[in-house]
Design a protein around this motif. Structure first.
Motif, short mmCIF file in Angstrom:
data_model
loop_
_atom_site.label_atom_id
_atom_site.label_comp_id
_atom_site.label_asym_id
_atom_site.label_seq_id
_atom_site.Cartn_x
_atom_site.Cartn_y
_atom_site.Cartn_z
N PRO A 135 0.83 -1.21 0.00
CA PRO A 135 0.00 0.00 0.00
C PRO A 135 0.87 1.26 0.00
O PRO A 135 2.01 1.24 0.47
CB PRO A 135 -0.79 -0.11 1.31
CG PRO A 135 -0.02 -1.06 2.16
CD PRO A 135 0.73 -1.98 1.25
N VAL A 136 0.30 2.35 -0.55
CA VAL A 136 0.97 3.65 -0.47
C VAL A 136 0.75 4.22 0.93
O VAL A 136 -0.39 4.31 1.38
CB VAL A 136 0.40 4.61 -1.53
CG1 VAL A 136 0.94 6.02 -1.33
CG2 VAL A 136 0.71 4.11 -2.93
N ASN A 137 1.83 4.56 1.61
CA ASN A 137 1.69 5.21 2.91
C ASN A 137 1.38 6.68 2.70
O ASN A 137 2.00 7.35 1.86
CB ASN A 137 2.97 5.05 3.73
CG ASN A 137 3.02 3.72 4.45
OD1 ASN A 137 1.98 3.13 4.76
ND2 ASN A 137 4.21 3.24 4.72
N ALA A 138 0.43 7.19 3.46
CA ALA A 138 0.02 8.58 3.31
C ALA A 138 -0.16 9.22 4.67
O ALA A 138 -0.62 8.59 5.62
CB ALA A 138 -1.27 8.67 2.50
N ILE A 139 0.21 10.50 4.75
CA ILE A 139 0.18 11.25 6.01
C ILE A 139 -1.10 12.09 6.06
O ILE A 139 -1.41 12.79 5.07
CB ILE A 139 1.41 12.19 6.10
CG1 ILE A 139 2.70 11.41 5.83
CG2 ILE A 139 1.46 12.90 7.45
CD1 ILE A 139 3.92 12.31 5.59
N PRO A 140 -1.83 12.06 7.17
CA PRO A 140 -3.00 12.95 7.28
C PRO A 140 -2.60 14.42 7.15
O PRO A 140 -1.49 14.80 7.53
CB PRO A 140 -3.54 12.68 8.70
CG PRO A 140 -2.93 11.38 9.12
CD PRO A 140 -1.61 11.26 8.38
N VAL A 141 -3.52 15.21 6.60
CA VAL A 141 -3.32 16.66 6.47
C VAL A 141 -4.39 17.35 7.30
O VAL A 141 -5.58 17.08 7.12
CB VAL A 141 -3.41 17.11 5.01
CG1 VAL A 141 -3.29 18.63 4.90
CG2 VAL A 141 -2.33 16.42 4.17
N GLN A 142 -3.97 18.22 8.21
CA GLN A 142 -4.94 18.91 9.06
C GLN A 142 -5.89 19.76 8.23
O GLN A 142 -5.46 20.51 7.35
CB GLN A 142 -4.21 19.81 10.07
CG GLN A 142 -3.69 19.02 11.26
CD GLN A 142 -3.12 19.93 12.34
OE1 GLN A 142 -3.38 21.14 12.35
NE2 GLN A 142 -2.33 19.37 13.23
N GLY A 143 -7.17 19.61 8.50
CA GLY A 143 -8.17 20.41 7.82
C GLY A 143 -8.51 19.92 6.43
O GLY A 143 -9.14 20.64 5.65
N ASP A 144 -8.09 18.71 6.08
CA ASP A 144 -8.35 18.19 4.73
C ASP A 144 -8.69 16.70 4.84
O ASP A 144 -8.09 15.99 5.67
CB ASP A 144 -7.09 18.37 3.86
CG ASP A 144 -7.42 18.41 2.37
OD1 ASP A 144 -8.36 17.71 1.94
OD2 ASP A 144 -6.73 19.14 1.64
N THR A 145 -9.61 16.24 4.05
CA THR A 145 -9.89 14.80 4.03
C THR A 145 -8.87 14.07 3.17
O THR A 145 -8.66 12.88 3.33
CB THR A 145 -11.31 14.51 3.49
OG1 THR A 145 -11.43 15.16 2.22
CG2 THR A 145 -12.36 15.05 4.45
N ALA A 146 -8.24 14.79 2.23
CA ALA A 146 -7.20 14.18 1.39
C ALA A 146 -5.91 14.02 2.19
O ALA A 146 -5.60 14.84 3.06
CB ALA A 146 -6.95 15.04 0.16
N THR A 147 -5.16 12.97 1.91
CA THR A 147 -3.91 12.71 2.61
C THR A 147 -2.72 12.92 1.67
O THR A 147 -2.89 13.06 0.45
CB THR A 147 -3.89 11.27 3.16
OG1 THR A 147 -4.08 10.36 2.09
CG2 THR A 147 -4.99 11.07 4.20
#
Ligand code: MN
Length: 231
Positions: free
Chosen positions: A10-22
């Protein structure tokens, strides 16, 4: 259509504050000895000439707040609290005065290190991979967009273990700041969205044991936490 022998990682992705996209991680670059007092505690004279780097696989990512097992092969497992800058716009040979345009945002990072293996490799003039690029060694907090907080060039960076302060410094003490790092690194790599840069740790690095709780924060950027479990 491409078929695979087994499911791709899987692609690892970091949460972004204030956004549903990572933020999907492409590469992780780490800067070595970028605070003078940390270079000295590592027994090395600070070098202001040019930064140097090592890398971690995107697979090493761990989100803030996790509990991870004490890693194999070490008896000197260290924390390193760091400012992390993440790239949002591609660039090659980026001029210093345009460098910040390529930064999407910032996060807190823990560059977890098997210090005994790193030092042994250094003394034998071997690569640092066993000491640095191992499973669950890149802890990163949620990203805050630069569009919201700007580009921090100063501010307190601190880390505690079980509530006892271990690292306390200021981003203004970075030997090579973010614009310098991006200008330099982009001379050697075509930087791409998804690239992550750990900018180096201040002095006060030290070992942790199973059961320890690490907390860190950077003014204006946020905070990070990690719990060390049994091996
Ligand atoms: Mn580091």
């Amino acid at each position: 259509m491409t078929t695979y022998l087994f499911p791709p990682a899987p692609v690892n992705a970091i949460p972004v504050q204030g956004d549903t996209a990572t933020f999907p991680i492409r590469r992780i670059f780490c800067v070595g000895r970028n605070y003078e007092a940390h270079a000295r505690e590592m027994g090395v004279a600070p070098d202001r000439e040019a930064p140097f780097y090592f890398t971690k696989s995107p697979d090493t990512y761990v989100p803030s707040g996790a509990t991870i097992p004490y890693p194999p092969g070490t008896s000197n497992y260290h924390y390193e609290m760091e400012l992390v800058a993440v790239i949002g716009k591609p660039g090659f040979r980026i001029p210093r005065d345009q460098a910040l345009q390529h930064v999407y945002g910032y996060a807190c990072g823990l560059d977890m290190t098997r210090r005994d293996l790193q030092i042994a490799a250094r003394e034998q003039r071997r690569p640092w991979d066993l000491g640095k690029d191992f499973e669950q060694s890149a802890v990163i907090s949620p990203i805050v967009p630069a569009a919201r907080i700007g580009h921090p060039a100063s501010g307190r960076i601190v880390l505690d273990v079980n509530g006892v302060e271990k690292q306390a410094s200021d981003l203004s003490l970075l030997i090579h700041g973010i614009p310098d790092l991006i200008a330099h690194l982009s001379g050697y790599y075509h930087l791409q969205p998804g690239d992550v840069i750990f900018t180096g740790t201040p002095e006060g690095v030290g070992a942790v044991q199973p059961g320890d709780r690490i907390g860190g924060s950077i003014d204006g950027v946020g905070s990070i936490a990690l719990t060390i479990g049994e091996a």
